[in-house]
Enzyme design. Sequence first.
Site, PDB file in Angstrom:
ATOM      1  N   HIS B  14      -0.324   8.102   3.717  1.00  0.00           N
ATOM      2  CA  HIS B  14       0.466   9.317   3.921  1.00  0.00           C
ATOM      3  C   HIS B  14      -0.010  10.419   2.976  1.00  0.00           C
ATOM      4  CE1 HIS B  14       3.882   8.326   0.757  1.00  0.00           C
ATOM      5  NE2 HIS B  14       2.697   8.294   0.235  1.00  0.00           N
ATOM      6  N   ASP B  79       2.313  -0.115  10.672  1.00  0.00           N
ATOM      7  CA  ASP B  79       1.353  -0.908   9.894  1.00  0.00           C
ATOM      8  C   ASP B  79      -0.080  -0.446  10.156  1.00  0.00           C
ATOM      9  OD1 ASP B  79       0.541  -2.953   8.137  1.00  0.00           O
ATOM     10  OD2 ASP B  79       0.042  -4.239   9.846  1.00  0.00           O
TER      11      ASP B  79
END
Lengths: 152, 149
Positions: B14, B79
């Site tokens: 992220h 994931d």
Amino acid sequence: MTAPENIAREVQVALGRRYRFSASHRLHNAKLSDAENRELYGKCNNPHGHGHNYVLEVLLSGPLDPATGMIANLTDLDAFVEQQVLQDYDHKSFNEDVAEFRDRVPTTENLCLDIFQRLKTFPLAKLERIRVEETGNNSFEYAGEHTEEILL
Amino acid sequence: MILLTRKIEFSASHRYDNPAWSPEENRRVFGKCNNPHGHGHNYTLEVTVAGEPHPVTGMVLDLKELKDLLDREVMQRMDHRNLNAEVPELAGKIPTCENIALVIWNLLEPKIPSGTLHRVRLYESADLFADCYRAAQSNGHAPAAKAGK
């Protein structure tokens, strides 16, 4: 998906952060005799003290700032905990170095009460609860109930 | 009431960046988390369901069903993904631990097969986590009084 505004009202989000400090202490109550202290506190009453690697877990709640997605910026929280707790606690002897424990037995229960007092003024979120691990096998939690009565 | 907790782990990348701000403001507020090419974590998710044991099965819910639900809603979605680019529920939001936990709560809550979702705890690292829960199920404290920033 529900609009974020509605979610924020219905579901509470809390932020948990863990810190570490190492300190020594001796469990000894001056109001009790030496024999009573030994009987009550066992090894923890050894005259020259002993130490632990403590873990402090801080739980904050509050609305998420839409600009940052955060309850509180970790930079601000870390600096506050450092200033309010870790500077006084880390690598210190509670009995000698921390004023709050001159006349109070530095059990981890009492550490919880003192830490909560030190952190509850965090200006950017609400302090929900703290948890202190004295060792990996013993931990203590406090959410601020009846603080004044207990401290007296 | 019994609380049952299932734990899963996923890994994702992220980046924190608010497009309404200048690069300098983003770096000032988000620090390393604003690095242009992102970074990643091994997330640990603990999902706690509250309920009564079924009189026949003795279970609050079938763990296999919960495992399948977490696989479908969380693992397949997050994931080994980039949370900014590949998770539509996080589009337009900063993928903080708080926001990811809230997205997971909203994905799971209506689909819990029996019992009720009690708490979602998402660890970004061993020292940082976010909890989501209904305020009434917390430790008795009212929601934070602050209405917004």
